[in-house]
Motif scaffolding. Structure first.
Motif, PDB file in Angstrom:
ATOM      1  N   ILE A 192     -59.950  64.952  45.043  1.00 39.23           N
ATOM      2  CA  ILE A 192     -59.662  63.577  45.467  1.00 39.23           C
ATOM      3  C   ILE A 192     -58.449  63.646  46.393  1.00 39.23           C
ATOM      4  O   ILE A 192     -57.455  64.312  46.071  1.00 39.23           O
ATOM      5  N   VAL A 193     -58.566  62.987  47.535  1.00 40.91           N
ATOM      6  CA  VAL A 193     -57.463  62.983  48.503  1.00 40.91           C
ATOM      7  C   VAL A 193     -57.134  61.535  48.840  1.00 40.91           C
ATOM      8  O   VAL A 193     -58.039  60.736  49.096  1.00 40.91           O
ATOM      9  N   THR A 194     -55.833  61.188  48.827  1.00 43.86           N
ATOM     10  CA  THR A 194     -55.455  59.875  49.357  1.00 43.86           C
ATOM     11  C   THR A 194     -54.874  60.087  50.752  1.00 43.86           C
ATOM     12  O   THR A 194     -54.287  61.128  51.031  1.00 43.86           O
ATOM     13  N   SER A 195     -55.067  59.115  51.616  1.00 46.77           N
ATOM     14  CA  SER A 195     -54.648  59.289  53.010  1.00 46.77           C
ATOM     15  C   SER A 195     -54.304  57.947  53.640  1.00 46.77           C
ATOM     16  O   SER A 195     -54.824  56.902  53.228  1.00 46.77           O
ATOM     17  N   GLY A 196     -53.437  58.001  54.646  1.00 48.17           N
ATOM     18  CA  GLY A 196     -53.125  56.779  55.403  1.00 48.17           C
ATOM     19  C   GLY A 196     -52.092  55.907  54.715  1.00 48.17           C
ATOM     20  O   GLY A 196     -51.565  56.254  53.660  1.00 48.17           O
ATOM     21  N   PRO A 197     -51.823  54.759  55.307  1.00 46.92           N
ATOM     22  CA  PRO A 197     -50.795  53.865  54.750  1.00 46.92           C
ATOM     23  C   PRO A 197     -51.391  52.898  53.734  1.00 46.92           C
ATOM     24  O   PRO A 197     -52.607  52.702  53.699  1.00 46.92           O
ATOM     25  N   THR A 198     -50.545  52.303  52.920  1.00 39.90           N
ATOM     26  CA  THR A 198     -51.031  51.140  52.173  1.00 39.90           C
ATOM     27  C   THR A 198     -50.431  49.907  52.837  1.00 39.90           C
ATOM     28  O   THR A 198     -49.423  49.992  53.529  1.00 39.90           O
ATOM     29  N   ALA A 199     -51.084  48.795  52.634  1.00 35.73           N
ATOM     30  CA  ALA A 199     -50.602  47.521  53.186  1.00 35.73           C
ATOM     31  C   ALA A 199     -50.422  46.571  52.008  1.00 35.73           C
ATOM     32  O   ALA A 199     -51.389  46.249  51.316  1.00 35.73           O
ATOM     33  N   GLU A 200     -49.176  46.186  51.748  1.00 29.07           N
ATOM     34  CA  GLU A 200     -48.878  45.330  50.596  1.00 29.07           C
ATOM     35  C   GLU A 200     -48.723  43.895  51.089  1.00 29.07           C
ATOM     36  O   GLU A 200     -47.831  43.609  51.900  1.00 29.07           O
ATOM     37  N   PRO A 201     -49.583  42.993  50.627  1.00 30.27           N
ATOM     38  CA  PRO A 201     -49.574  41.640  51.205  1.00 30.27           C
ATOM     39  C   PRO A 201     -48.283  40.868  50.949  1.00 30.27           C
ATOM     40  O   PRO A 201     -47.715  40.954  49.858  1.00 30.27           O
ATOM     41  N   ILE A 202     -47.847  40.149  51.983  1.00 30.58           N
ATOM     42  CA  ILE A 202     -46.709  39.225  51.855  1.00 30.58           C
ATOM     43  C   ILE A 202     -47.283  37.805  51.695  1.00 30.58           C
ATOM     44  O   ILE A 202     -46.900  37.055  50.818  1.00 30.58           O
ATOM     45  N   ASP A 203     -48.233  37.505  52.553  1.00 29.90           N
ATOM     46  CA  ASP A 203     -48.977  36.238  52.474  1.00 29.90           C
ATOM     47  C   ASP A 203     -50.378  36.552  53.003  1.00 29.90           C
ATOM     48  O   ASP A 203     -50.685  37.729  53.264  1.00 29.90           O
ATOM     49  N   PRO A 204     -51.255  35.572  53.176  1.00 31.37           N
ATOM     50  CA  PRO A 204     -52.633  35.934  53.569  1.00 31.37           C
ATOM     51  C   PRO A 204     -52.749  36.663  54.915  1.00 31.37           C
ATOM     52  O   PRO A 204     -53.763  37.292  55.182  1.00 31.37           O
ATOM     53  N   VAL A 205     -51.712  36.603  55.754  1.00 32.05           N
ATOM     54  CA  VAL A 205     -51.855  37.241  57.068  1.00 32.05           C
ATOM     55  C   VAL A 205     -50.829  38.345  57.332  1.00 32.05           C
ATOM     56  O   VAL A 205     -50.926  39.053  58.323  1.00 32.05           O
ATOM     57  N   MET A 281     -44.626  42.656  47.189  1.00 31.74           N
ATOM     58  CA  MET A 281     -44.255  41.317  46.726  1.00 31.74           C
ATOM     59  C   MET A 281     -44.826  41.163  45.324  1.00 31.74           C
ATOM     60  O   MET A 281     -45.995  41.508  45.097  1.00 31.74           O
ATOM     61  N   GLU A 282     -44.007  40.661  44.417  1.00 31.44           N
ATOM     62  CA  GLU A 282     -44.538  40.487  43.060  1.00 31.44           C
ATOM     63  C   GLU A 282     -45.699  39.505  43.080  1.00 31.44           C
ATOM     64  O   GLU A 282     -46.749  39.750  42.509  1.00 31.44           O
ATOM     65  N   LYS A 283     -45.490  38.399  43.782  1.00 33.75           N
ATOM     66  CA  LYS A 283     -46.562  37.401  43.927  1.00 33.75           C
ATOM     67  C   LYS A 283     -46.687  37.057  45.404  1.00 33.75           C
ATOM     68  O   LYS A 283     -45.911  36.230  45.904  1.00 33.75           O
ATOM     69  N   PRO A 284     -47.617  37.676  46.099  1.00 35.32           N
ATOM     70  CA  PRO A 284     -47.778  37.334  47.519  1.00 35.32           C
ATOM     71  C   PRO A 284     -48.050  35.839  47.657  1.00 35.32           C
ATOM     72  O   PRO A 284     -48.707  35.242  46.802  1.00 35.32           O
ATOM     73  N   ALA A 285     -47.487  35.223  48.709  1.00 33.51           N
ATOM     74  CA  ALA A 285     -47.686  33.783  48.920  1.00 33.51           C
ATOM     75  C   ALA A 285     -49.168  33.489  49.142  1.00 33.51           C
ATOM     76  O   ALA A 285     -49.863  34.278  49.809  1.00 33.51           O
ATOM     77  N   LEU A 286     -49.631  32.414  48.566  1.00 34.72           N
ATOM     78  CA  LEU A 286     -51.061  32.078  48.702  1.00 34.72           C
ATOM     79  C   LEU A 286     -51.343  31.451  50.053  1.00 34.72           C
ATOM     80  O   LEU A 286     -52.450  31.518  50.572  1.00 34.72           O
ATOM     81  N   GLN A 287     -50.325  30.797  50.614  1.00 30.97           N
ATOM     82  CA  GLN A 287     -50.460  30.206  51.956  1.00 30.97           C
ATOM     83  C   GLN A 287     -49.554  30.956  52.915  1.00 30.97           C
ATOM     84  O   GLN A 287     -48.552  31.542  52.488  1.00 30.97           O
TER      85      GLN A 287
END
Ligand code: C5P
Length: 411
Positions: A192-205, A281-287
């Motif tokens: 199993i290999v992991t690769s690339g970046p992760t993207a952690e949401p701040i808000d929906p965009v 973010m512990e709780k990414p903004a919903l809006q």
């Protein structure tokens, strides 16, 4: 690396012809004798002088040269090496080979040879996917030739698709596996290999990300597959194509990456090459966060992400060989040594990323840290790093029986 002692390299006409020069350099560095035939098309892209400068011998290019025939007849030439490699192989030569046409030195040698033939095609993606080329490739395979699949990417003509010749380091690896008489050192092993970046949401965009391109992790997944392992690649968002012969899953954030890794277990080998975000973010903004609400300052409250490498290293289903990466901007080795212990991984590949170097680049300079010691590798192409690592992994499993046998089925 076990390679044939000698190769007859046939270079045909393609923009990728220049890569044949790098291939000759790599083969020669491994002590392989390279005899070359440069087709008329090939000679439009590179010169016999450039080829001969690297091979250290004459480059053959004319079927009807009396001098050449006296020196070495074309039949003898076709059998001079342990194998015949056509790289790059144009659509034209593939068609001629499949039809048995012999109208120049390259095609005549290919028809006369009694040695294994390997082709590394290179052409525009439409030409590669054309039914005529597909027919020719099937015929060549049926006739016993082996094909090194072209890869996906941008073409010299500006289009995008599958048709780029495999990288020289990958061709070398292919030859190495072939010369081990088809014995793939990691067959039966799961990786199993992991690769690339992760993207952690701040808000929906919006998201927290990093500059990882995934080039190193993807090259490792591909190299493991070429060595016979059954590979699952868990990739963050990258612009690279999915590697050949690998099961690829796409994820976005660290949590999803860990879930995918857990689902892919059990495995014998885990390589954590992904640049996983350390914070989310512990709780990414919903809006979508509004500019006016943020006033002149916006404070984001972050919590640590799950540490995939440490979790897998300490899990009940821990693979026998766990390998991590440490990209550091300062105190590379002391930090990497501490990291290997903290994460409980067997090997750690340390690389300096000062000033954004390495992320996105094509080369890497690695120091491999393990309980047995430290090994500094020279700066090399990420594909070459991948193959060096896979050789070490193969050696590790060849030396000792797996410390933990993989049992059970997928979770
Ligand atoms: O702690 P650091 O990010 O420097 O460690 C790098 C290594 O740990 C890499 O192998 C990376 O894939 C892995 N890692 C991880 N999960 C995290 C952070 C890093 O698996 N949350």
């Amino acid at each position: 690396m076990s390679l044939p002692r000698s190769v007859l390299l046939i270079i045909t006409g393609s923009v990728a012809s220049y890569k044949a020069l790098e291939l000759i350099r790599l083969l020669r560095a491994q002590g392989v004798t390279v005899t070359t035939i440069l087709s008329r098309g090939g000679a439009k892209f590179i010169t016999p002088l450039a080829v001969s400068s690297l091979t250290g011998t004459k480059t053959y290019d004319d079927l009807f040269s009396l001098t050449d025939e006296v020196e070495m007849g074309h039949i003898e030439l076709s059998r001079v090496a342990d194998l015949v490699l056509v790289a790059p192989a144009s659509a034209d030569i593939l068609a001629k080979m499949s039809a048995g046409i012999a109208d120049d030195l390259a095609t005549t040698a290919l028809l006369a040879t009694n040695k294994p033939v390997i082709v590394a095609p290179a052409m525009n993606h439409k030409m590669w996917s054309h039914p005529a080329t597909e027919r020719n490739i099937s015929q060549l395979k049926a006739d016993g030739s082996r094909v090194i699949q072209p890869t996906e990417g941008s073409m010299a003509c500006g289009e995008f698709g599958v048709g780029r010749m495999a990288e020289p380091a990958d061709i070398l690896q292919f030859l190495s596996q072939q010369s081990r008489t088809g014995n793939t050192p990691l067959s039966g092993k799961r990786a199993i290999v992991t690769s690339g970046p992760t993207a952690e949401p701040i808000d929906p965009v919006r998201y927290l990300g990093n500059r990882s391109s995934g080039k190193q992790g993807h090259a490792i997944a591909e190299a493991l597959a070429m060595a016979g392992a059954e590979v699952t690649l868990i990739s963050g968002a990258v612009t690279l194509p999915d590697p050949q012969g690998v099961t690829t899953q796409h994820v976005t954030d660290a949590e999803a990456m860990l879930t995918a890794v857990n689902q892919a277990l059990p495995a014998d080998i885990f390589v954590g090459a992904a640049a996983v975000a350390d914070w989310r973010m512990e709780k990414p903004a919903l809006q979508k966060l509004k500019k006016q609400k943020a006033a002149s300052r916006l404070t984001l409250e972050l919590v640590p992400t799950v540490d995939i490498l440490a979790t897998i290293s300490n899990s009940k289903k821990r693979p026998a060989l766990v390998i991590g990466f440490a990209a550091e901007t300062d105190k590379l080795l002391p930090n990497a040594r501490a990291k290997r212990k903290a994460k409980n991984c067997d090997w750690l590949l340390a690389n300096a990323v000062t000033g954004g170097a390495v992320f996105g680049a094509d080369t890497n300079q690695i120091t491999l840290l393990s309980a047995e010691g430290e090994e500094a590798w020279e700066q090399m192409d990420k594909h070459a790093v991948a193959h060096r690592l896979v050789e070490k992994i193969s050696g590790h499993f060849a030396q000792k029986l797996p410390t933990r046998l993989v049992k059970g089925t997928r979770a």
